[in-house]
Scaffold this motif. Structure first.
Motif, PDB file in Angstrom:
ATOM      1  N   ARG A 150       0.822  -1.217   0.000  1.00 52.28           N
ATOM      2  CA  ARG A 150       0.000   0.000   0.000  1.00 52.28           C
ATOM      3  C   ARG A 150       0.854   1.265   0.000  1.00 52.28           C
ATOM      4  N   HIS A 151       2.172   1.128  -0.139  1.00 47.50           N
ATOM      5  CA  HIS A 151       3.087   2.279  -0.122  1.00 47.50           C
ATOM      6  C   HIS A 151       2.809   3.178   1.091  1.00 47.50           C
ATOM      7  N   THR A 152       2.578   2.527   2.234  1.00 45.98           N
ATOM      8  CA  THR A 152       2.138   3.230   3.442  1.00 45.98           C
ATOM      9  C   THR A 152       3.153   3.052   4.561  1.00 45.98           C
ATOM     10  N   VAL A 161      10.101   8.725   4.797  1.00 43.10           N
ATOM     11  CA  VAL A 161       9.131   8.848   3.703  1.00 43.10           C
ATOM     12  C   VAL A 161       9.854   8.848   2.362  1.00 43.10           C
ATOM     13  N   ASP A 162      10.902   9.637   2.252  1.00 42.42           N
ATOM     14  CA  ASP A 162      11.641   9.731   0.990  1.00 42.42           C
ATOM     15  C   ASP A 162      12.361   8.424   0.668  1.00 42.42           C
ATOM     16  N   ALA A 163      12.952   7.795   1.670  1.00 45.71           N
ATOM     17  CA  ALA A 163      13.722   6.574   1.429  1.00 45.71           C
ATOM     18  C   ALA A 163      12.847   5.432   0.917  1.00 45.71           C
ATOM     19  N   HIS A 164      11.584   5.390   1.350  1.00 51.82           N
ATOM     20  CA  HIS A 164      10.698   4.303   0.948  1.00 51.82           C
ATOM     21  C   HIS A 164       9.723   4.704  -0.156  1.00 51.82           C
ATOM     22  N   VAL A 174       3.448  14.774   1.661  1.00 53.77           N
ATOM     23  CA  VAL A 174       2.967  13.397   1.703  1.00 53.77           C
ATOM     24  C   VAL A 174       1.607  13.383   2.398  1.00 53.77           C
ATOM     25  N   PRO A 175       0.592  12.770   1.784  1.00 58.36           N
ATOM     26  CA  PRO A 175      -0.722  12.679   2.440  1.00 58.36           C
ATOM     27  C   PRO A 175      -0.591  12.003   3.797  1.00 58.36           C
ATOM     28  N   THR A 176      -1.071  12.676   4.826  1.00 55.49           N
ATOM     29  CA  THR A 176      -0.890  12.201   6.196  1.00 55.49           C
ATOM     30  C   THR A 176      -2.236  12.056   6.889  1.00 55.49           C
ATOM     31  N   THR A 177      -2.444  10.896   7.497  1.00 54.76           N
ATOM     32  CA  THR A 177      -3.647  10.623   8.276  1.00 54.76           C
ATOM     33  C   THR A 177      -3.265  10.499   9.745  1.00 54.76           C
ATOM     34  N   LEU A 178      -3.991  11.191  10.598  1.00 56.84           N
ATOM     35  CA  LEU A 178      -3.790  11.115  12.035  1.00 56.84           C
ATOM     36  C   LEU A 178      -4.982  10.424  12.679  1.00 56.84           C
ATOM     37  N   VAL A 179      -4.725   9.274  13.301  1.00 58.35           N
ATOM     38  CA  VAL A 179      -5.724   8.641  14.159  1.00 58.35           C
ATOM     39  C   VAL A 179      -5.589   9.302  15.525  1.00 58.35           C
ATOM     40  N   LEU A 180      -6.586  10.060  15.911  1.00 56.00           N
ATOM     41  CA  LEU A 180      -6.456  10.893  17.102  1.00 56.00           C
ATOM     42  C   LEU A 180      -6.123  10.072  18.343  1.00 56.00           C
ATOM     43  N   GLY A 181      -5.129  10.567  19.093  1.00 56.74           N
ATOM     44  CA  GLY A 181      -4.758   9.958  20.359  1.00 56.74           C
ATOM     45  C   GLY A 181      -5.249  10.797  21.521  1.00 56.74           C
ATOM     46  N   GLU A 235      -7.065  23.324  11.168  1.00 56.58           N
ATOM     47  CA  GLU A 235      -6.781  24.026   9.914  1.00 56.58           C
ATOM     48  C   GLU A 235      -5.608  23.424   9.156  1.00 56.58           C
ATOM     49  N   LEU A 236      -4.907  22.475   9.734  1.00 53.21           N
ATOM     50  CA  LEU A 236      -3.770  21.860   9.059  1.00 53.21           C
ATOM     51  C   LEU A 236      -4.245  20.835   8.021  1.00 53.21           C
ATOM     52  N   PRO A 237      -3.429  20.600   6.967  1.00 51.07           N
ATOM     53  CA  PRO A 237      -3.828  19.658   5.911  1.00 51.07           C
ATOM     54  C   PRO A 237      -3.595  18.206   6.308  1.00 51.07           C
ATOM     55  N   LEU A 238      -4.208  17.798   7.407  1.00 49.17           N
ATOM     56  CA  LEU A 238      -4.141  16.436   7.904  1.00 49.17           C
ATOM     57  C   LEU A 238      -5.508  15.792   7.778  1.00 49.17           C
ATOM     58  N   ARG A 239      -5.547  14.549   7.300  1.00 48.95           N
ATOM     59  CA  ARG A 239      -6.788  13.790   7.357  1.00 48.95           C
ATOM     60  C   ARG A 239      -6.934  13.270   8.780  1.00 48.95           C
TER      61      ARG A 239
END
Length: 222
Positions: free
Chosen positions: A25-27, A64-67, A100-107, A117-121
């Motif tokens: 999934r390139h994740t 992120v860049d290395a992979h 890089v598209p970034t998703t945050l699962v809230l902790g 307002e940040l570009p985070l999913r």
């Protein structure tokens, strides 16, 4: 050196930097950055050096860049405290997330303070990604554990190693149960919870300890 882990019909790679790479999934998965922790402590008068959050983001960008990651999933506690949400850090995070598209699962640290307002999913609940679940707090590891394999953070797991000479060393680690993988804290200014290897073994758990540029499963104690 990285370690392969076959789960749910997929191969994940445990990286010595404390992240998980899912090539199909390139994740990239990481947990517990605790960005802004140093600034939060300094705001309370504690003499904590600056630059930890900047270094954490730099290490993350290198991974992120290395992979060639096309998606980053943060398993909670992206932030540490409200006092740490300083303008330079917010700008750096915004710049990172446009690359890089970034998703945050809230902790638990994120929920009361996350700047929307940040570009985070944002995922307010555990997130299903194909056959995997991305969560912050680990679910139960006993017979009530969920059927889906879960990646989580929150624990900041570590193990204490002792030499024959009596020297003791504490190292961050991954913790693997049949239906769960707990990631070490990725942030550069985080504490750790030491786990007992015998207790892990009794609950069908095992630990993969991080070293400089390598990672290895620890032998199960008798």
């Amino acid at each position: 050196m990285s370690l392969p882990l076959d789960v749910a019909g997929e191969t994940l790679w445990l990286l010595p930097e404390g992240a998980v790479w899912w090539p199909a999934r390139h994740t990239l998965f990481v947990a517990d950055l605790h960005l802004g922790k140093g600034a939060a402590f300094r705001a309370q008068g504690q003499p904590v050096p600056a630059g930890s959050s900047r270094a954490t983001l730099a290490r993350l960008r290198q991974l992120v860049d290395a992979h060639g990651a096309q998606q980053l999933v943060v398993l909670g506690d992206f932030w540490h405290g409200r006092e740490g949400l300083v303008a330079p850090l917010l700008r750096a995070v915004a710049d990172f997330c446009t690359r890089v598209p970034t998703t945050l699962v809230l902790g638990n640290h994120d929920r009361p303070i996350h700047p929307h307002e940040l570009p985070l999913r944002i995922a307010e609940q555990p997130l299903v990604i194909g056959p995997l679940v991305a969560a912050h707090e680990p679910p139960a590891t006993d017979a009530t554990a969920p059927a889906a394999f879960t990646l989580a953070g929150h624990w900041h797991p570590a193990v204490s190693l002792r030499s024959r000479a009596g020297d003791r060393l504490r190292r961050a680690c991954f913790v693997h149960y049949p239906q769960l993988l707990v990631l070490p804290a990725f942030g550069g200014l985080t504490g750790a919870m030491s786990l007992d290897l015998r207790t892990l073994a009794r609950t069908q758990g095992r630990a993969a300890v991080l070293a400089e540029g390598s990672i290895a499963w620890l032998a199960t104690p008798r």
